[in-house]
Every structure is written in structure tokens, then in C-alpha cells.
Design a protein around this motif. Structure first.
Motif, PDB file in Angstrom:
ATOM      1  N   ILE A  86     104.982  40.414  72.744  1.00 53.08           N
ATOM      2  CA  ILE A  86     103.724  39.686  73.279  1.00 53.08           C
ATOM      3  C   ILE A  86     102.994  40.233  74.447  1.00 53.08           C
ATOM      4  O   ILE A  86     101.834  40.518  74.446  1.00 53.08           O
ATOM      5  CB  ILE A  86     104.137  38.132  73.636  1.00 53.08           C
ATOM      6  N   PHE A  87     103.848  40.823  75.323  1.00 51.81           N
ATOM      7  CA  PHE A  87     103.174  41.518  76.600  1.00 51.81           C
ATOM      8  C   PHE A  87     103.350  42.981  76.316  1.00 51.81           C
ATOM      9  O   PHE A  87     104.345  43.661  76.309  1.00 51.81           O
ATOM     10  CB  PHE A  87     103.832  40.963  78.000  1.00 51.81           C
ATOM     11  N   VAL A  88     102.022  43.636  76.209  1.00 52.60           N
ATOM     12  CA  VAL A  88     102.074  45.136  76.097  1.00 52.60           C
ATOM     13  C   VAL A  88     101.104  45.462  77.217  1.00 52.60           C
ATOM     14  O   VAL A  88     100.437  44.888  77.968  1.00 52.60           O
ATOM     15  CB  VAL A  88     101.367  45.456  74.862  1.00 52.60           C
ATOM     16  N   GLU A  89     101.239  47.005  77.167  1.00 53.43           N
ATOM     17  CA  GLU A  89     100.400  47.610  78.230  1.00 53.43           C
ATOM     18  C   GLU A  89      99.964  48.950  77.574  1.00 53.43           C
ATOM     19  O   GLU A  89     100.675  49.511  76.656  1.00 53.43           O
ATOM     20  CB  GLU A  89     101.043  47.985  79.465  1.00 53.43           C
ATOM     21  N   ASN A  90      98.873  49.555  78.048  1.00 56.59           N
ATOM     22  CA  ASN A  90      98.357  50.746  77.450  1.00 56.59           C
ATOM     23  C   ASN A  90      98.132  50.581  75.939  1.00 56.59           C
ATOM     24  O   ASN A  90      98.024  51.643  75.199  1.00 56.59           O
ATOM     25  CB  ASN A  90      99.142  51.868  77.645  1.00 56.59           C
ATOM     26  N   CYS A  91      97.575  49.495  75.284  1.00 55.30           N
ATOM     27  CA  CYS A  91      97.227  49.104  73.994  1.00 55.30           C
ATOM     28  C   CYS A  91      95.869  48.974  74.001  1.00 55.30           C
ATOM     29  O   CYS A  91      95.232  48.085  74.796  1.00 55.30           O
ATOM     30  CB  CYS A  91      98.090  48.232  73.330  1.00 55.30           C
ATOM     31  N   LYS A  92      94.871  49.315  72.997  1.00 56.27           N
ATOM     32  CA  LYS A  92      93.617  48.629  72.612  1.00 56.27           C
ATOM     33  C   LYS A  92      93.869  48.069  71.382  1.00 56.27           C
ATOM     34  O   LYS A  92      94.348  48.679  70.352  1.00 56.27           O
ATOM     35  CB  LYS A  92      92.795  49.832  72.861  1.00 56.27           C
ATOM     36  N   THR A 127      95.723  37.584  58.643  1.00 62.07           N
ATOM     37  CA  THR A 127      94.574  38.777  59.387  1.00 62.07           C
ATOM     38  C   THR A 127      95.457  39.307  60.440  1.00 62.07           C
ATOM     39  O   THR A 127      95.883  38.795  61.207  1.00 62.07           O
ATOM     40  CB  THR A 127      93.465  38.030  59.629  1.00 62.07           C
ATOM     41  N   VAL A 128      95.332  40.664  60.253  1.00 69.08           N
ATOM     42  CA  VAL A 128      95.875  41.691  61.323  1.00 69.08           C
ATOM     43  C   VAL A 128      95.040  42.506  61.706  1.00 69.08           C
ATOM     44  O   VAL A 128      94.057  42.884  60.829  1.00 69.08           O
ATOM     45  CB  VAL A 128      97.422  42.120  61.061  1.00 69.08           C
ATOM     46  N   LYS A 129      94.870  43.004  63.007  1.00 70.74           N
ATOM     47  CA  LYS A 129      93.980  43.975  63.508  1.00 70.74           C
ATOM     48  C   LYS A 129      94.963  45.157  63.939  1.00 70.74           C
ATOM     49  O   LYS A 129      95.875  45.251  64.457  1.00 70.74           O
ATOM     50  CB  LYS A 129      93.339  43.581  64.719  1.00 70.74           C
ATOM     51  N   GLN A 130      94.268  46.490  63.956  1.00 71.83           N
ATOM     52  CA  GLN A 130      95.137  47.841  64.106  1.00 71.83           C
ATOM     53  C   GLN A 130      95.105  47.684  65.894  1.00 71.83           C
ATOM     54  O   GLN A 130      94.342  47.422  66.482  1.00 71.83           O
ATOM     55  CB  GLN A 130      94.227  48.752  63.755  1.00 71.83           C
ATOM     56  N   VAL A 131      96.313  48.317  66.398  1.00 70.42           N
ATOM     57  CA  VAL A 131      96.619  48.257  67.489  1.00 70.42           C
ATOM     58  C   VAL A 131      97.120  50.039  67.870  1.00 70.42           C
ATOM     59  O   VAL A 131      97.593  50.460  66.969  1.00 70.42           O
ATOM     60  CB  VAL A 131      97.782  47.481  67.877  1.00 70.42           C
ATOM     61  N   CYS A 132      96.050  50.612  69.011  1.00 71.84           N
ATOM     62  CA  CYS A 132      96.208  51.766  68.955  1.00 71.84           C
ATOM     63  C   CYS A 132      96.651  52.195  70.388  1.00 71.84           C
ATOM     64  O   CYS A 132      96.560  51.272  71.351  1.00 71.84           O
ATOM     65  CB  CYS A 132      94.698  52.573  68.917  1.00 71.84           C
ATOM     66  N   CYS A 133      97.005  53.311  70.691  1.00 70.53           N
ATOM     67  CA  CYS A 133      97.533  53.740  72.235  1.00 70.53           C
ATOM     68  C   CYS A 133      96.162  53.936  72.957  1.00 70.53           C
ATOM     69  O   CYS A 133      95.080  54.609  72.287  1.00 70.53           O
ATOM     70  CB  CYS A 133      98.222  55.121  72.033  1.00 70.53           C
ATOM     71  N   LEU A 134      96.031  53.530  74.006  1.00 70.41           N
ATOM     72  CA  LEU A 134      94.844  53.442  75.019  1.00 70.41           C
ATOM     73  C   LEU A 134      94.507  54.968  75.457  1.00 70.41           C
ATOM     74  O   LEU A 134      93.286  55.289  75.568  1.00 70.41           O
ATOM     75  CB  LEU A 134      94.967  52.516  76.204  1.00 70.41           C
TER      76      LEU A 134
END
Length: 159
Positions: A86-92, A127-134
Motif C-alpha cells: 500500500i505504501f510505496v516510494e519512487n513510483c509513478k 481496472t488496473v493502471k501501470q506502475v513505473c519506477c520514478l
């Protein structure tokens, strides 16, 4: 004459043979400017503070640039290379790319009976959205409608 010059060069020691080793020039009695012997302890305290006393199955990093993406995650029960958090960092989140997953059909056994092995997905489409490295924009997972991150392209390390 040129031949004499070449033989003289070959007979005399080269610069590398005259040079003193770097180890002989280093003064080990002086503490290096950028060295901190307590850095591991400080890093561990920082991570514990971020987790607020909780435990994690792994620390997740980007497979391309090794940027830390998640400090607190849970490993998937069936697929051991997948994690949720649930809690992430450096993700867009890629707002322009939305992926629709169809509901998984129950598997049929040899005699046409429904098997108990089926994916637990809500009725209808999810429905899901793509998550990428910031940092490097490598795709590392997806985020669902409940804002749970599902990581499948990450490097896990012991937490």
C-alpha cells in the motif's frame, strides 16, 4: 639512428616500473573524509522508523536502476516473485495506460466438474493502471482500483 633510439628506450625502465605503489603513498593513520563506520546502524534505524515497527517480506527495488520502491510489502501466496503493498516510494502511476483484466473463468477438471482452483477476482472487469519506477520509467507492476500496488517486475531483498 632510429634503431639506436629504440634500443635505448627498451633498455631503460619504463615509467610504470619507477612509480611507487599507491599503497606506499596512502597515509592510513588519517581517517578518510567520507567514511562513516556507523552508517549501517544509522540506515537500519531509518528503515525501522519508516516501517513504524512493522515487518516486511522484502525490500523491493527497481530491476534496472536499483532504486528502492517499497520497504513494507507482502509476498503473494501462490506466485512467490510477486508482491503487494500500500505504501510505496519512487513510483509513478501511468495515467494514460489503463489495463482491463477479465474475470478469470473457473478451471474444469477432467470430467467437466468445476475445480476449486480459480483466481479470486471481483465480478466483472477489474481496472488496473501501470506502475513505473520514478527514476528510470521501468514498468514494475500495477495498481488496482483499491489503490493496492501489485509488483511483479522487482528485485526483492531480505528485510
Amino acid at each position: 639512428m632510429e634503431m639506436d633510439k629504440m634500443t635505448d628506450d627498451m633498455a631503460s625502465p619504463s615509467n610504470s616500473q619507477k612509480t611507487v605503489s599507491d599503497d606506499d603513498e596512502i597515509d592510513y593513520s588519517v581517517k578518510p573524509e567520507f567514511y562513516d563506520s556507523d552508517i549501517d546502524d544509522k540506515d537500519e534505524l531509518w528503515v525501522q522508523k519508516k516501517r513504524k515497527g512493522g515487518t516486511s517480506d522484502a525490500v523491493l527495488s527497481c530491476p534496472s536502476c536499483f532504486t528502492t520502491l517499497c520497504l513494507d510489502c507482502q509476498r503473494h501466496e501462490k506466485y512467490v516473485t510477486q508482491y503487494r503493498a500500500i505504501f510505496v516510494e519512487n513510483c509513478k502511476i501511468g495515467s494514460d495506460q489503463i489495463v482491463h483484466q477479465k474475470e478469470a473463468r473457473p478451471r474444469k477438471g477432467k470430467r467437466g466438474r468445476e475445480s476449486s482452483e480459480h483466481e479470486a477476482t471481483p465480478a466483472g472487469k477489474q481496472t488496473v493502471k501501470q506502475v513505473c519506477c520514478l527514476v528510470c520509467s521501468t514498468e514494475v507492476g500495477v495498481i488496482d482500483a483499491d489503490e493496492v500496488y501489485h509488483f511483479f517486475n522487482v528485485l526483492p531483498s531480505e528485510s
